[in-house]
Design an enzyme around this catalytic site. Sequence first.
Site, PDB file in Angstrom:
ATOM      1  N   ARG A   1       0.867  -1.069   0.020  1.00  0.00           N
ATOM      2  CA  ARG A   1      -0.025  -0.065   0.041  1.00  0.00           C
ATOM      3  C   ARG A   1       0.859   1.479   0.168  1.00  0.00           C
ATOM      4  O   ARG A   1       1.956   1.277   0.009  1.00  0.00           O
ATOM      5  CB  ARG A   1      -1.128   0.117   1.265  1.00  0.00           C
ATOM      6  CG  ARG A   1      -2.076  -1.191   1.266  1.00  0.00           C
ATOM      7  CD  ARG A   1      -3.119  -0.851   2.163  1.00  0.00           C
ATOM      8  NE  ARG A   1      -4.306  -1.688   1.992  1.00  0.00           N
ATOM      9  CZ  ARG A   1      -5.311  -1.604   2.989  1.00  0.00           C
ATOM     10  NH1 ARG A   1      -5.502  -0.834   3.750  1.00  0.00           N
ATOM     11  NH2 ARG A   1      -6.071  -2.837   2.737  1.00  0.00           N
TER      12      ARG A   1
ATOM     13  N   ASN B   1       2.058  -6.245  -2.325  1.00  0.00           N
ATOM     14  CA  ASN B   1       0.523  -6.451  -2.009  1.00  0.00           C
ATOM     15  C   ASN B   1      -0.220  -4.926  -2.157  1.00  0.00           C
ATOM     16  O   ASN B   1       0.221  -4.079  -1.570  1.00  0.00           O
ATOM     17  CB  ASN B   1       0.285  -6.977  -0.853  1.00  0.00           C
ATOM     18  CG  ASN B   1      -1.106  -7.044  -0.132  1.00  0.00           C
ATOM     19  OD1 ASN B   1      -1.863  -7.868  -0.639  1.00  0.00           O
ATOM     20  ND2 ASN B   1      -1.573  -6.257   0.659  1.00  0.00           N
ATOM     21  N   GLU B   2      -1.247  -4.969  -2.898  1.00  0.00           N
ATOM     22  CA  GLU B   2      -2.158  -3.844  -3.029  1.00  0.00           C
ATOM     23  C   GLU B   2      -1.462  -2.505  -3.455  1.00  0.00           C
ATOM     24  O   GLU B   2      -1.708  -1.507  -2.823  1.00  0.00           O
ATOM     25  CB  GLU B   2      -2.949  -3.527  -1.863  1.00  0.00           C
ATOM     26  CG  GLU B   2      -3.993  -4.913  -1.666  1.00  0.00           C
ATOM     27  CD  GLU B   2      -4.781  -4.658  -0.040  1.00  0.00           C
ATOM     28  OE1 GLU B   2      -4.435  -3.682   0.538  1.00  0.00           O
ATOM     29  OE2 GLU B   2      -5.694  -5.633  -0.030  1.00  0.00           O
ATOM     30  N   ASN B   3      -0.393  -2.739  -4.485  1.00  0.00           N
ATOM     31  CA  ASN B   3       0.280  -1.655  -4.680  1.00  0.00           C
ATOM     32  C   ASN B   3      -0.280  -0.606  -5.545  1.00  0.00           C
ATOM     33  O   ASN B   3       0.084   0.246  -6.038  1.00  0.00           O
ATOM     34  CB  ASN B   3       1.794  -2.282  -5.505  1.00  0.00           C
ATOM     35  CG  ASN B   3       2.427  -2.929  -4.791  1.00  0.00           C
ATOM     36  OD1 ASN B   3       2.552  -4.303  -4.956  1.00  0.00           O
ATOM     37  ND2 ASN B   3       2.841  -2.596  -3.465  1.00  0.00           N
TER      38      ASN B   3
END
Length: 822
Positions: A391, A427-429
């Site tokens: 994130r 993850n969730e970039n």
Amino acid sequence: MLKAKLIATLLVVLATVSPGSAQRVTRLTTGWEYVQQELGGVWEAVRPVGAGNPESVPLWEAVTLPHCFNARDAVDPSVNYYQGPGWYRTQLDVQNPYANGRTRLHFEGAGQKTDVYLYTTKVGSHVGGYDEWTVDLTQAIADFQKTPAYKEQFKGKIPLSIRCDNSRDLEMIPSNLSDFNVYGGLYRYLNLEYLPAVSVERLAVKAEVDAAGKAGSLALKASFLPTATPTMAPVPVVVRLLDPRGKQVSNYQGKLSVGAQEQDVHQFAVKNPQLWSPTRPQLYTVVVTVGTGPQAYQRREKVGFRHAEFVEKGPFKLNGQRLLLRGTHRHEDHAGVAAAMTEPMIRQEMVMMKQMGVNFIRLGHYQQSRIVLNLCDSLGILVWEEIPWCRGGLGGPVYQAQAKRMLTNMVQQHYNHPSIIIWGLGNENDWPGDFPEFDKQKIRAFMTELNDLSHQLDRSRYTAIRRCDFCKDIVDVYSPSIWAGWYRGIYTDYKEATEKEFQGVKRMLHVEWGGDSHAGRHSENPDNALAEVTASKEADERAGDASLFGGSARVSKDGDWSESYLCNLVDWHLKEQETMPWLSGTAYWPFKDFSTPVRPDNPIPYMNQKGVVERDFTPKEAFYVFQSYWTTAPMVHLYGHSWPVRWGAEGELKMVKVYSNCVEAELFVNGKSYGVKKRDSQDFPAAGLHWNVPFASGENQVRVVARQGKQTVEDHISFRYQTQKWGKPAKLTLQKVAEANGLTTVEVKLFDAEGVPCLDAANWVEFSLAGAGKLLDDLGTSSGSRKVQVYNGRAIIRLAAQPGKTAVAVQSPGLETVLLTL
């Protein structure tokens, strides 16, 4: 339930886990002091030791390692969890047995920035909370031993001070926008190592086998400690290869040039190796000895031969055969200790996963303890391990250098583990927020750099990311965001939504699916919220979906958060997965409830409650749904062990669900048989093992007998059936309901104005204590939180009390506070 044979196997497996570390290693667990604040300098850590000065400040407390700053405040409903510096100190008794040997500290992980001091000399630093690292103390110890303080003040001991810091920092991964706490402290084991002068720094063992499992090879590369100079004469090396029973099958004797550069040691050909798999995790042992006599260095590594393949536009294959990956996730988090889980705790967690039927795990969202990886090797659990680029967007050069360094460390430190099949790069970039700029092309460019670096470091494993569609073509395996029945759509959308995503990538593995459930909360009509939600092929999670307020109708906001609903959601997903031959596998998010700073309004504040076990390992009902699909040892479980009162009209037929992997089951209610039903995975719910039966008003006894060939297994529950209808909650009651092991359990219940229990009440309640004693709160569980939503109109908490000297109160908005003196 596991068969006795499987239990025995697990015990043997756990007893033979090898850390694969250096020869003389001591865990530094006791004799530590800690203070949670900044110091004026390291001298303040050293100065009070042994001084006996009553005016010394600050005040230190005795702690045992591993230790986390946030053991309690991570789930304290009243405060933000602490992010800042904390100091540890101890004194070492150093007795290195090796002539000209090295003395090192080996950190298995410390959060998040760490500085190490010997007396007042800074001897090492590290940035990153999850990878392993070492500090060489040899010269600093020799220098300190020449000072008067060594003998006079410290009586021959070595003063060690360590500063950890988990302060917020936008140029450090992971982002504080992540859905987990960025913990601080020495929350993994810290080891004191004694090494011979000539020692191996890294031993890389590459075990390979063809898809047929016939032709195997084992290649070893090694690099020496940088203190070993190339001018030294070549040293003798002996390599022994032991089969899973400990029998030597190959050996090699030769010499190695001493130097820090990685060099080839030897390559073995292994015909017809015993293959590693989840059902038979066969582990070979490589024993490397460098040098001779008492100054020799020896290292043991566990390795396994297996062939893993994600078929393009197809399933996953292990050793040439399709294997449906049945997975979950793990966060490093536990009630009462946060990230500071001990080895027994970690073992218990991993064995519970295996008991649930897991053959795959994604370690979210960071490199995890070597203990976890050793257990995955020995238990037979395939692994996706990833770096904490999670994130927030993309930072600058310092940020990017840390990500590359952590990827390099993760791959090199865990390279030998046969369980690992995927290196996760992020993850969730696609989630912005940490920086003014959110540039997709720059994120793509950096993701490409990480992908290339991973393949340079390890060409034998796949790369993967989860939820960043504009980067999905870069990595080998992609996981889209599919939360059918929770954040978007309804759970019957799952198969169609998954197939649509499957068509858009070369290789797909679906990690993260599921939903939250408040342990102990049950529902007679759990799917009611689905009527308000629009069915959709788009089942992803979007910005704001995790919020409990605003936006479109969604189960995560409008559902009842009952265990009943989660069981239905899991049940549907698992039945569908059995009919998707192209599916490589999935991983439920997560195995255990965990703490998060971004969910203060959940029924347990600051807890992500999607686990199938609570934060203290207490199984929820969904645990047994997984067992019924994923395990082979006969098991049976009646839904509702934590549901003391069911409700409905008199004579109404109520559903009883049984989760079992057996061929058939017979249900008995109050001694009467309601017949035998055959298990059929496609007969939803509970694979056909559901009965509609009447309950008697008042107490009821329910029993099930399941059969698998000649074997039978049973389960039973009892509950009260309430036919009285209730109105709005009007009053509270508080009473003592149990006492055991020195702890008292009290229970609050909600009633309407007529005194009828409100069995669907979900009000907030808050416990408090006066006088002697202590509440067992800040645990992040439904029975270990002083502020919590009730489950079916009730809630419990435990406390240590002194009779006649302890009073417990409970309050709820709009209701009169009640007090109980114990």
